[in-house]
Motif scaffolding. Structure first.
Motif, PDB file in Angstrom:
ATOM      1  N   HIS A 114       0.578  -0.984   0.037  1.00  0.00           N
ATOM      2  CA  HIS A 114       0.429   0.245  -0.004  1.00  0.00           C
ATOM      3  C   HIS A 114       0.961   1.517  -0.117  1.00  0.00           C
ATOM      4  O   HIS A 114       0.442   3.002   0.641  1.00  0.00           O
ATOM      5  CB  HIS A 114      -0.764  -0.066   1.013  1.00  0.00           C
ATOM      6  CG  HIS A 114      -1.610  -1.278   1.346  1.00  0.00           C
ATOM      7  ND1 HIS A 114      -2.433  -1.833   0.465  1.00  0.00           N
ATOM      8  CD2 HIS A 114      -1.652  -2.520   2.898  1.00  0.00           C
ATOM      9  CE1 HIS A 114      -3.206  -2.887   0.776  1.00  0.00           C
ATOM     10  NE2 HIS A 114      -2.812  -3.399   1.797  1.00  0.00           N
ATOM     11  N   PHE A 115       2.348   0.719  -0.430  1.00  0.00           N
ATOM     12  CA  PHE A 115       2.968   2.278  -0.927  1.00  0.00           C
ATOM     13  C   PHE A 115       2.821   2.690   0.719  1.00  0.00           C
ATOM     14  O   PHE A 115       3.675   4.303   0.135  1.00  0.00           O
ATOM     15  CB  PHE A 115       1.653   3.403  -1.609  1.00  0.00           C
ATOM     16  CG  PHE A 115       2.072   3.319  -3.055  1.00  0.00           C
ATOM     17  CD1 PHE A 115       2.272   2.353  -4.138  1.00  0.00           C
ATOM     18  CD2 PHE A 115       0.721   2.333  -3.442  1.00  0.00           C
ATOM     19  CE1 PHE A 115       2.316   1.874  -4.841  1.00  0.00           C
ATOM     20  CE2 PHE A 115       0.047   2.054  -3.926  1.00  0.00           C
ATOM     21  CZ  PHE A 115       0.869   1.565  -5.742  1.00  0.00           C
ATOM     22  N   LYS A 116       3.748   2.302   1.414  1.00  0.00           N
ATOM     23  CA  LYS A 116       4.449   2.604   3.123  1.00  0.00           C
ATOM     24  C   LYS A 116       5.343   1.598   3.058  1.00  0.00           C
ATOM     25  O   LYS A 116       4.834   0.507   3.664  1.00  0.00           O
ATOM     26  CB  LYS A 116       3.187   2.399   4.036  1.00  0.00           C
ATOM     27  CG  LYS A 116       3.042   3.014   5.244  1.00  0.00           C
ATOM     28  CD  LYS A 116       2.461   3.056   6.333  1.00  0.00           C
ATOM     29  CE  LYS A 116       2.741   4.079   7.927  1.00  0.00           C
ATOM     30  NZ  LYS A 116       1.419   3.461   9.000  1.00  0.00           N
ATOM     31  N   GLY A 117       6.115   2.145   3.099  1.00  0.00           N
ATOM     32  CA  GLY A 117       7.152   1.518   3.599  1.00  0.00           C
ATOM     33  C   GLY A 117       8.667   2.122   4.234  1.00  0.00           C
ATOM     34  O   GLY A 117       8.086   2.886   5.403  1.00  0.00           O
ATOM     35  N   GLY A 118      10.058   1.917   3.924  1.00  0.00           N
ATOM     36  CA  GLY A 118      10.833   2.547   5.464  1.00  0.00           C
ATOM     37  C   GLY A 118      11.423   3.529   3.931  1.00  0.00           C
ATOM     38  O   GLY A 118      11.037   4.782   3.307  1.00  0.00           O
ATOM     39  N   LYS A 119      12.330   4.414   5.145  1.00  0.00           N
ATOM     40  CA  LYS A 119      13.232   5.133   5.010  1.00  0.00           C
ATOM     41  C   LYS A 119      14.145   5.047   3.770  1.00  0.00           C
ATOM     42  O   LYS A 119      15.051   6.148   3.210  1.00  0.00           O
ATOM     43  CB  LYS A 119      14.313   6.228   6.200  1.00  0.00           C
ATOM     44  CG  LYS A 119      12.592   5.979   6.724  1.00  0.00           C
ATOM     45  CD  LYS A 119      13.049   7.134   7.955  1.00  0.00           C
ATOM     46  CE  LYS A 119      11.937   7.397   8.783  1.00  0.00           C
ATOM     47  NZ  LYS A 119      12.498   8.406  10.275  1.00  0.00           N
ATOM     48  N   GLY A 120      14.726   3.954   3.110  1.00  0.00           N
ATOM     49  CA  GLY A 120      15.855   4.020   2.379  1.00  0.00           C
ATOM     50  C   GLY A 120      17.285   3.874   2.493  1.00  0.00           C
ATOM     51  O   GLY A 120      17.901   3.432   1.367  1.00  0.00           O
ATOM     52  N   VAL A 121      17.542   3.520   4.199  1.00  0.00           N
ATOM     53  CA  VAL A 121      18.776   3.574   3.718  1.00  0.00           C
ATOM     54  C   VAL A 121      20.106   2.845   3.153  1.00  0.00           C
ATOM     55  O   VAL A 121      20.249   2.838   2.913  1.00  0.00           O
ATOM     56  CB  VAL A 121      19.534   4.245   5.064  1.00  0.00           C
ATOM     57  CG1 VAL A 121      20.633   4.424   5.430  1.00  0.00           C
ATOM     58  CG2 VAL A 121      18.694   5.945   6.230  1.00  0.00           C
ATOM     59  N   LEU A 122      18.878   1.599   3.292  1.00  0.00           N
ATOM     60  CA  LEU A 122      19.774   0.580   3.264  1.00  0.00           C
ATOM     61  C   LEU A 122      19.737  -0.501   2.078  1.00  0.00           C
ATOM     62  O   LEU A 122      21.313  -0.357   1.607  1.00  0.00           O
ATOM     63  CB  LEU A 122      18.989  -1.164   4.489  1.00  0.00           C
ATOM     64  CG  LEU A 122      19.945  -1.364   5.791  1.00  0.00           C
ATOM     65  CD1 LEU A 122      18.233  -1.889   6.192  1.00  0.00           C
ATOM     66  CD2 LEU A 122      21.609  -1.381   5.827  1.00  0.00           C
ATOM     67  N   VAL A 123      18.946  -0.198   1.490  1.00  0.00           N
ATOM     68  CA  VAL A 123      18.947  -0.479   0.313  1.00  0.00           C
ATOM     69  C   VAL A 123      19.691   0.522  -0.324  1.00  0.00           C
ATOM     70  O   VAL A 123      20.512   0.110  -1.655  1.00  0.00           O
ATOM     71  CB  VAL A 123      16.848  -0.190  -0.821  1.00  0.00           C
ATOM     72  CG1 VAL A 123      16.725   0.604  -0.397  1.00  0.00           C
ATOM     73  CG2 VAL A 123      17.742  -1.170  -2.469  1.00  0.00           C
ATOM     74  N   GLY A 124      19.990   2.218  -0.635  1.00  0.00           N
ATOM     75  CA  GLY A 124      20.522   3.095  -1.152  1.00  0.00           C
ATOM     76  C   GLY A 124      21.576   2.646  -0.909  1.00  0.00           C
ATOM     77  O   GLY A 124      22.701   2.399  -1.777  1.00  0.00           O
ATOM     78  N   VAL A 125      22.587   2.099   0.669  1.00  0.00           N
ATOM     79  CA  VAL A 125      23.637   2.373   0.691  1.00  0.00           C
ATOM     80  C   VAL A 125      24.208   0.205   0.066  1.00  0.00           C
ATOM     81  O   VAL A 125      25.365   0.596  -0.500  1.00  0.00           O
ATOM     82  CB  VAL A 125      24.413   2.715   1.904  1.00  0.00           C
ATOM     83  CG1 VAL A 125      24.029   0.665   2.514  1.00  0.00           C
ATOM     84  CG2 VAL A 125      25.170   2.435   2.194  1.00  0.00           C
TER      85      VAL A 125
END
Length: 223
Positions: A114-125
């Motif tokens: 439903h388009f509600k997730g996390g902040k993206g730090v891990l996947v970004g790094v």
């Protein structure tokens, strides 16, 4: 046409792999709960650790790192096969930033949740493990040092993220000997990744201003 196709596929791979939020998956599978209703309500590693303990956090860490690596690796493989890289050496490094950005978008706004997730730090790094492992190492060191000094995961994440575009510029230009133009392009492509992660920390930044941000501790706050 080849470049357009490579970019399109990188966006698709990044988004749909990024949407696999392992904090949500692991906590639901092991605890039968929705991490977005617990603690800070963020579907990320820190909240998972605080509320569900080390086993859930480790599995989340592995899963979220892997999806960034897979998204970038698959995108680079396809771009290389399409010969959609910079000539004469078919350099496809640029495609990693595209895949990485859309993996962050998927993590933040997952289509499966439903388009509600996390902040993206891990996947970004994690994207930098494939894009440029030395930059990945530098970001991890900066994060660790800042965490030791400040005790705030949010501060450490924002500072390490903000350094990423400059790090990729300096690494490719001064260390690897790429032209300034190409290195500058890599920096520009990295900027949306960094901006998205920092933007997603706006609530943390507000709490820091108010003095209400929680410091990191190895103690759990939930069960």
């Amino acid at each position: 046409m080849k470049v357009f196709l490579a970019i399109l596929l990188a966006a698709v791979f990044g988004y749909f792999l990024g949407s696999l939020n392992f904090s949500l998956i692991i906590v639901r599978f092991i605890k039968g709960k929705d991490i977005r209703t617990m603690g800070s309500k963020n579907a990320g590693l820190t909240n998972t650790y605080r509320c569900c303990g080390a086993p859930c956090a480790v599995l989340t860490l592995i899963g979220d790192l892997c999806k960034g690596v897979f998204a970038v690796s698959l995108s680079k493989l396809v771009a290389t096969a399409l010969e959609a890289g910079f000539k004469p050496d078919n350099d496809t490094l640029y495609i990693g930033f595209i895949a990485g950005f859309f993996a962050i978008i998927g993590h933040v706004f997952p289509i499966y949740y439903h388009f509600k997730g996390g902040k993206g730090v891990l996947v970004g790094v994690s994207a930098f493990l494939v894009i440029e492992p030395r930059v990945f190492l530098a970001l991890i060191i900066i994060f660790a040092v800042m965490l030791a000094l400040s005790k705030y995961v949010s501060v450490s994440s924002v500072i390490a993220t903000a350094y990423a575009p400059l790090a990729i510029l300096l690494m490719s230009w001064l260390v690897d000997g790429c032209s300034f133009g190409r290195s500058f392009l890599y920096m520009v492509l990295c900027l949306p990744m960094a901006a998205m992660v920092i933007y997603m920390h706006r609530s943390n930044i507000e709490r820091l201003r108010n003095g209400t941000e929680s410091k990191f501790s190895f103690k759990r706050t939930g069960k």
